[in-house]
Design a protein around this motif. Structure first.
Motif, short mmCIF file in Angstrom:
data_model
loop_
_atom_site.label_atom_id
_atom_site.label_comp_id
_atom_site.label_asym_id
_atom_site.label_seq_id
_atom_site.Cartn_x
_atom_site.Cartn_y
_atom_site.Cartn_z
N PRO A 57 0.81 -1.23 0.00
CA PRO A 57 0.00 0.00 0.00
C PRO A 57 0.84 1.28 0.00
O PRO A 57 0.49 2.26 -0.66
N ILE A 58 1.97 1.27 0.71
CA ILE A 58 2.84 2.44 0.71
C ILE A 58 3.43 2.66 -0.67
O ILE A 58 3.45 3.78 -1.19
N SER A 59 3.88 1.60 -1.30
CA SER A 59 4.45 1.69 -2.64
C SER A 59 3.43 2.25 -3.63
O SER A 59 3.75 3.12 -4.45
N GLU A 60 2.20 1.77 -3.55
CA GLU A 60 1.13 2.26 -4.44
C GLU A 60 0.83 3.73 -4.20
O GLU A 60 0.66 4.51 -5.15
N LYS A 61 0.75 4.14 -2.94
CA LYS A 61 0.48 5.54 -2.61
C LYS A 61 1.60 6.43 -3.14
O LYS A 61 1.36 7.50 -3.69
N LEU A 62 2.84 5.97 -2.99
CA LEU A 62 3.98 6.76 -3.49
C LEU A 62 3.92 6.90 -5.01
O LEU A 62 4.23 7.96 -5.55
N LYS A 63 3.52 5.83 -5.70
CA LYS A 63 3.38 5.91 -7.17
C LYS A 63 2.35 6.95 -7.55
O LYS A 63 2.54 7.71 -8.50
N LEU A 91 1.73 9.58 -6.01
CA LEU A 91 2.35 10.88 -5.75
C LEU A 91 3.59 11.13 -6.62
O LEU A 91 4.30 12.11 -6.43
N SER A 92 3.88 10.21 -7.56
CA SER A 92 5.03 10.30 -8.48
C SER A 92 6.38 10.05 -7.81
O SER A 92 7.39 10.63 -8.18
N TYR A 93 6.38 9.17 -6.81
CA TYR A 93 7.61 8.77 -6.14
C TYR A 93 7.77 7.26 -6.27
O TYR A 93 6.85 6.55 -6.64
N GLU A 94 8.95 6.80 -5.91
CA GLU A 94 9.25 5.37 -5.89
C GLU A 94 9.72 5.01 -4.49
O GLU A 94 10.46 5.77 -3.87
N LEU A 95 9.26 3.88 -3.99
CA LEU A 95 9.74 3.40 -2.69
C LEU A 95 11.13 2.81 -2.90
O LEU A 95 11.30 1.84 -3.61
N TYR A 96 12.13 3.43 -2.28
CA TYR A 96 13.50 2.94 -2.40
C TYR A 96 13.79 1.89 -1.33
O TYR A 96 14.35 0.85 -1.60
N VAL A 153 12.45 5.46 2.67
CA VAL A 153 13.29 6.27 1.78
C VAL A 153 12.63 6.29 0.41
O VAL A 153 12.30 5.23 -0.14
N VAL A 154 12.41 7.49 -0.11
CA VAL A 154 11.72 7.67 -1.39
C VAL A 154 12.68 8.23 -2.44
O VAL A 154 13.70 8.82 -2.10
N THR A 180 7.91 6.14 15.48
CA THR A 180 8.28 7.40 14.85
C THR A 180 8.43 7.14 13.36
O THR A 180 9.13 6.21 12.95
N LEU A 181 7.78 7.96 12.55
CA LEU A 181 7.86 7.84 11.09
C LEU A 181 9.01 8.72 10.61
O LEU A 181 9.05 9.91 10.88
N ASP A 182 9.94 8.11 9.90
CA ASP A 182 11.12 8.82 9.37
C ASP A 182 11.11 8.67 7.86
O ASP A 182 11.38 7.59 7.34
N ILE A 183 10.79 9.76 7.17
CA ILE A 183 10.76 9.74 5.70
C ILE A 183 11.89 10.61 5.19
O ILE A 183 12.08 11.74 5.64
N SER A 184 12.65 10.06 4.24
CA SER A 184 13.77 10.80 3.67
C SER A 184 13.94 10.43 2.20
O SER A 184 13.28 9.53 1.69
#
Length: 153
Positions: A10-16, A18-23, A39-40, A73-77
């Motif tokens: 689900p995170i990978s799909e949501k990132l797509k 938003l035009s991002y890729e799950l790294y 990491v995106v 804690t959510l850490d997004i970078s």
């Protein structure tokens, strides 16, 4: 602890969307705090406003997905200004300042850093400075074993 298998797709799909890729996605414990690290990546640069947008969207999604009350804690970078480049995606970075490591040295140099000027299926042209003179190096694409974006000083 958070079940990565439950949230990864689900995170990978949501990132797509938003035009991002799950790294990468991982959980770990730091000083008794559960950390969820995401990491995106994307082809264009990512700034702090982009991270905030991703964080807000992913946080809302996680509220729906994680049913227990495990604090975390959510850490997004992002991968940062000198992110690695997948060799098969090198053509997306024409016009960018890059660092390439060579398996076959170019005039004795294992690493070249400069502007990626041109690329085709067989060769890559990188323009760099030697003292005050601009030089164009034409190297075989197969001789590049890794590449990353670089910061021009």
């Amino acid at each position: 602890m958070i079940d990565i298998n439950l949230i990864k797709e689900p995170i990978s799909e949501k990132l797509k969307e938003l035009s991002y890729e799950l790294y990468s996605l991982r959980t770990y414990v730091d000083k008794k705090t559960n950390i969820l690290e995401i990491v995106v990546d994307r082809d264009s640069s990512i700034d702090l406003d982009d991270i905030v947008e991703v964080s807000n969207n992913i946080s809302t999604l996680l509220d729906e997905l994680i049913k227990d009350d495990t604090p975390y804690t959510l850490d997004i970078s992002s991968l940062g200004a000198e992110k690695p480049i997948k060799l098969e995606s090198l053509d997306k970075y024409v016009g960018q300042y890059v660092n390439v490591h060579l398996s076959n040295p170019y005039k004795g140099e294992n690493t070249l850093e400069g502007d990626l000027v041109e690329i085709d299926s067989d060769k890559v042209v990188i323009q760099f400075k030697i003292k005050t003179r601009l030089v164009k190096a034409e190297i075989l694409r197969k001789d590049i074993d890794r590449a990353r974006l670089a910061i021009k000083f």
